[in-house]
Design a protein around this motif. Structure first.
Motif, short mmCIF file in Angstrom:
data_model
loop_
_atom_site.label_atom_id
_atom_site.label_comp_id
_atom_site.label_asym_id
_atom_site.label_seq_id
_atom_site.Cartn_x
_atom_site.Cartn_y
_atom_site.Cartn_z
N THR A 171 33.19 31.27 44.03
CA THR A 171 32.94 32.43 44.87
C THR A 171 31.50 32.47 45.36
O THR A 171 31.23 32.72 46.54
CB THR A 171 33.26 33.73 44.09
N VAL A 172 30.56 32.21 44.45
CA VAL A 172 29.14 32.22 44.83
C VAL A 172 28.85 31.12 45.84
O VAL A 172 28.14 31.33 46.83
CB VAL A 172 28.25 32.07 43.58
N ARG A 175 30.07 32.06 49.22
CA ARG A 175 29.18 33.06 49.80
C ARG A 175 27.92 32.42 50.38
O ARG A 175 27.43 32.81 51.43
CB ARG A 175 28.75 34.06 48.73
N GLU A 178 29.21 29.81 53.37
CA GLU A 178 29.94 30.44 54.46
C GLU A 178 29.67 31.95 54.43
O GLU A 178 30.55 32.74 54.10
CB GLU A 178 31.43 30.16 54.34
N PRO A 179 28.43 32.36 54.76
CA PRO A 179 28.05 33.77 54.62
C PRO A 179 28.83 34.72 55.51
O PRO A 179 28.92 35.91 55.21
CB PRO A 179 26.56 33.77 54.99
N ARG A 181 32.04 34.51 56.13
CA ARG A 181 33.45 34.54 55.74
C ARG A 181 33.79 35.90 55.12
O ARG A 181 33.01 36.46 54.36
CB ARG A 181 33.71 33.41 54.74
N HIS A 183 35.48 38.97 52.88
CA HIS A 183 35.76 39.15 51.45
C HIS A 183 37.21 38.81 51.14
O HIS A 183 37.50 38.25 50.09
CB HIS A 183 35.46 40.58 51.02
N ILE A 186 37.61 35.01 50.95
CA ILE A 186 37.03 34.48 49.71
C ILE A 186 37.91 34.85 48.52
O ILE A 186 38.15 34.04 47.63
CB ILE A 186 35.59 34.99 49.52
#
Length: 199
Positions: A171-172, A175, A178-179, A181, A183, A186
């Motif tokens: 998940t991190v 993030r 792919e900032p 993307r 929630h 993810i």
């Protein structure tokens, strides 16, 4: 060099730097978990397998992993839980950590040809996953027989903890890389990773 390629190169460099920083943070977290766990870890008298056999098991699990693509994400399925379970019931914590890192590194470097920040990240994650598994295992086992019902509960919880840590790290990473993307996307990737791992 055009302004666009220069910007792309800077962005890629920043992404690699963030990945390296994340790898260091993950490794430090693994060391802290190990240090905390060392206070209550009792000697394990289970299967008594030698260190090198567990190490070879981890290397084989990396080599024999299967890569799947689910929607836009790539996932790997490996049998790493098998040597992990035998290692938990056979080795002292530091011996298991070293078997996981040496075996994992052998598979990642020699077979998957990983280098640089990707290798650093994956080895750091192996350290944290194994430290989490050891902490949960010894916290539940408390010196009991590894093949007792308590031992099986401890082993199951340890494997679940290892998978959860890996999913959290995924998940991190998503993030960071792919900032933009969503929630929901993810969360879907995370659910796919956990389902595949427990499958």
């Amino acid at each position: 060099m055009t302004p666009r390629t220069a910007t792309d190169g800077v962005a890629a460099g920043r992404s690699r730097l963030r990945a390296a920083h994340l790898a260091v943070v993950i490794a430090l977290a693994g060391v802290v978990v190990l240090w905390q766990m060392a206070r209550f870890a009792a000697p394990v008298h289970g299967f008594g397998l030698p260190w090198w056999s567990i190490m070879l098991g981890f290397a084989a699990a990396e080599i024999a992993s299967i890569h799947l693509r689910v929607r836009r994400d790539a996932h790997s399925i490996s049998l790493v839980e098998v040597p992990l379970l035998f290692g938990l019931a056979s080795l002292a914590p530091l011996a298991l950590i070293s078997a996981r890192l040496v075996g994992g590194a052998a598979g990642l470097v020699l077979w998957r040809r990983q280098r640089g920040e990707k290798l650093l990240f994956n080895l750091s994650l192996l350290l944290l996953e194994t430290a989490a598994a050891l902490s949960i295992y010894h916290g539940i086992l408390l010196g009991a027989d590894p093949v007792s019902p308590r031992g099986w509960v401890a082993a199951g919880a340890a494997v679940a903890a290892s998978i959860a840590v890996g999913a959290g790290a995924l998940t991190v990473v998503l993030r960071i890389h792919e900032p933009h993307r969503s929630h929901e996307s993810i969360a879907g990737s995370l659910l796919s990773a956990i389902t595949i791992s427990f499958g």
